[in-house]
Scaffold this motif. Structure first.
Motif, mmCIF file in Angstrom:
data_model
loop_
_atom_site.group_PDB
_atom_site.id
_atom_site.type_symbol
_atom_site.label_atom_id
_atom_site.label_comp_id
_atom_site.label_asym_id
_atom_site.label_seq_id
_atom_site.Cartn_x
_atom_site.Cartn_y
_atom_site.Cartn_z
ATOM 1 N N CYS A 1 14.128 -4.978 9.438
ATOM 2 C CA CYS A 1 13.177 -6.093 9.584
ATOM 3 C C CYS A 1 13.328 -7.087 8.443
ATOM 4 O O CYS A 1 13.252 -8.308 8.652
ATOM 5 N N THR A 2 13.537 -6.590 7.239
ATOM 6 C CA THR A 2 13.691 -7.453 6.065
ATOM 7 C C THR A 2 14.930 -8.326 6.204
ATOM 8 O O THR A 2 14.890 -9.525 5.913
ATOM 9 N N LEU A 3 16.024 -7.737 6.644
ATOM 10 C CA LEU A 3 17.244 -8.526 6.844
ATOM 11 C C LEU A 3 17.028 -9.602 7.902
ATOM 12 O O LEU A 3 17.495 -10.735 7.752
ATOM 13 N N ASN A 4 16.275 -9.266 8.942
ATOM 14 C CA ASN A 4 15.974 -10.263 9.974
ATOM 15 C C ASN A 4 15.077 -11.373 9.421
ATOM 16 O O ASN A 4 15.237 -12.546 9.772
ATOM 17 N N ALA A 5 14.144 -11.023 8.544
ATOM 18 C CA ALA A 5 13.298 -12.038 7.917
ATOM 19 C C ALA A 5 14.131 -12.929 6.996
ATOM 20 O O ALA A 5 13.931 -14.149 6.956
ATOM 21 N N LEU A 6 15.063 -12.341 6.278
ATOM 22 C CA LEU A 6 15.943 -13.146 5.430
ATOM 23 C C LEU A 6 16.826 -14.060 6.269
ATOM 24 O O LEU A 6 17.114 -15.191 5.866
ATOM 25 N N ALA A 7 17.246 -13.596 7.439
ATOM 26 C CA ALA A 7 18.015 -14.455 8.350
ATOM 27 C C ALA A 7 17.180 -15.657 8.779
ATOM 28 O O ALA A 7 17.676 -16.790 8.826
ATOM 29 N N ALA A 8 15.905 -15.415 9.075
ATOM 30 C CA ALA A 8 15.012 -16.522 9.455
ATOM 31 C C ALA A 8 14.854 -17.505 8.299
ATOM 32 O O ALA A 8 14.904 -18.722 8.497
ATOM 33 N N ALA A 9 14.697 -16.978 7.086
ATOM 34 C CA ALA A 9 14.569 -17.846 5.910
ATOM 35 C C ALA A 9 15.846 -18.655 5.691
ATOM 36 O O ALA A 9 15.799 -19.867 5.455
ATOM 37 N N GLN A 10 16.970 -17.988 5.784
ATOM 38 C CA GLN A 10 18.254 -18.663 5.586
ATOM 39 C C GLN A 10 18.487 -19.764 6.623
ATOM 40 O O GLN A 10 19.063 -20.805 6.315
ATOM 41 N N SER A 11 17.987 -19.549 7.844
ATOM 42 C CA SER A 11 18.174 -20.551 8.896
ATOM 43 C C SER A 11 17.463 -21.857 8.558
ATOM 44 O O SER A 11 17.885 -22.924 9.002
ATOM 45 N N ILE A 12 16.409 -21.783 7.775
ATOM 46 C CA ILE A 12 15.657 -22.970 7.371
ATOM 47 C C ILE A 12 16.177 -23.521 6.038
ATOM 48 O O ILE A 12 16.346 -24.732 5.878
ATOM 49 N N LEU A 13 16.427 -22.633 5.081
ATOM 50 C CA LEU A 13 16.794 -23.057 3.735
ATOM 51 C C LEU A 13 18.275 -23.377 3.580
ATOM 52 O O LEU A 13 18.657 -24.066 2.638
ATOM 53 N N GLY A 14 19.100 -22.844 4.472
ATOM 54 C CA GLY A 14 20.545 -23.040 4.352
ATOM 55 C C GLY A 14 21.197 -22.003 3.463
ATOM 56 O O GLY A 14 22.299 -21.564 3.722
ATOM 57 N N SER A 15 20.521 -21.599 2.393
ATOM 58 C CA SER A 15 21.049 -20.600 1.468
ATOM 59 C C SER A 15 19.890 -19.803 0.881
ATOM 60 O O SER A 15 18.857 -20.368 0.499
ATOM 61 N N LEU A 16 20.088 -18.501 0.781
ATOM 62 C CA LEU A 16 19.078 -17.652 0.152
ATOM 63 C C LEU A 16 19.005 -17.883 -1.353
ATOM 64 O O LEU A 16 18.038 -17.484 -1.998
ATOM 65 N N ASP A 17 19.987 -18.562 -1.922
ATOM 66 C CA ASP A 17 19.946 -18.906 -3.340
ATOM 67 C C ASP A 17 18.819 -19.874 -3.658
ATOM 68 O O ASP A 17 18.443 -20.020 -4.820
ATOM 69 N N ARG A 18 18.276 -20.540 -2.665
ATOM 70 C CA ARG A 18 17.142 -21.444 -2.888
ATOM 71 C C ARG A 18 15.839 -20.692 -3.106
ATOM 72 O O ARG A 18 14.847 -21.284 -3.556
ATOM 73 N N ILE A 19 15.795 -19.408 -2.796
ATOM 74 C CA ILE A 19 14.580 -18.621 -3.002
ATOM 75 C C ILE A 19 14.370 -18.419 -4.501
ATOM 76 O O ILE A 19 15.251 -17.919 -5.195
#
Length: 155
Positions: free
Chosen positions: A70-88
């Protein structure tokens, strides 16, 4: 390659494609510098990994692994908006829901799967507040559902 991408590669973790919403909502939404994900189920390649109640049909150990998915899927959703998880810049909160048999009381243990994964990936910025809630049933008879709230930087 960003720091988080490098960390994911080091851990051997691939962020999946964004799960298709089951109804009329979006996978993630931002307001200000916060991103909220929709509730994410343990889908892998478009199918639920497991169904049923934790403590009855699903063990706590299995549910802990489902929380990681579930966490990986949530990170996928975040990445789809942010473009990169490095923005977190901070994982603010994890809300976790566990479809539980009436006598199951280890919801926090199940959600440790998500918390530990976020720590492995993000280090100190992965430390977060959390709710671990036992519920009677989740969509599609999923054992676990999870949502994230993260703070992010502007590009």
């Amino acid at each position: 390659m960003g720091h988080i991408d490098a960390r994911l590669r080091e851990l051997g973790i691939d962020i999946p494609d964004v799960a298709t919403p089951l109804a009329n909502y979006v996978p993630a939404r931002t307001t200000g510098s916060l991103l909220y994900t929709a509730g994410q189920l343990p889908f892998v390649d478009g199918a639920l990994v497991q169904t049923g109640k934790v403590g009855q049909d699903v063990t706590a150990g299995e549910a802990t692994e489902l929380a990681r998915i579930c966490t990986l899927n949530a990170l996928a959703a975040a990445q789809s908006i942010l473009g990169s998880l490095d923005r977190i810049t901070q994982v603010v909160k994890v809300n976790g829901f566990v479809a539980s048999s009436p006598d199951f009381i280890q919801q926090p243990t199940v959600l440790n799967g998500a918390s530990q994964l976020l720590g492995e990936i993000f280090g100190d910025i992965g430390i977060h507040a959390r709710a671990a809630v036992g519920v009677a049933v989740l969509p599609l008879d999923a054992p676990v559902e999870l949502e994230l709230i993260v703070e992010f930087s502007t590009p």
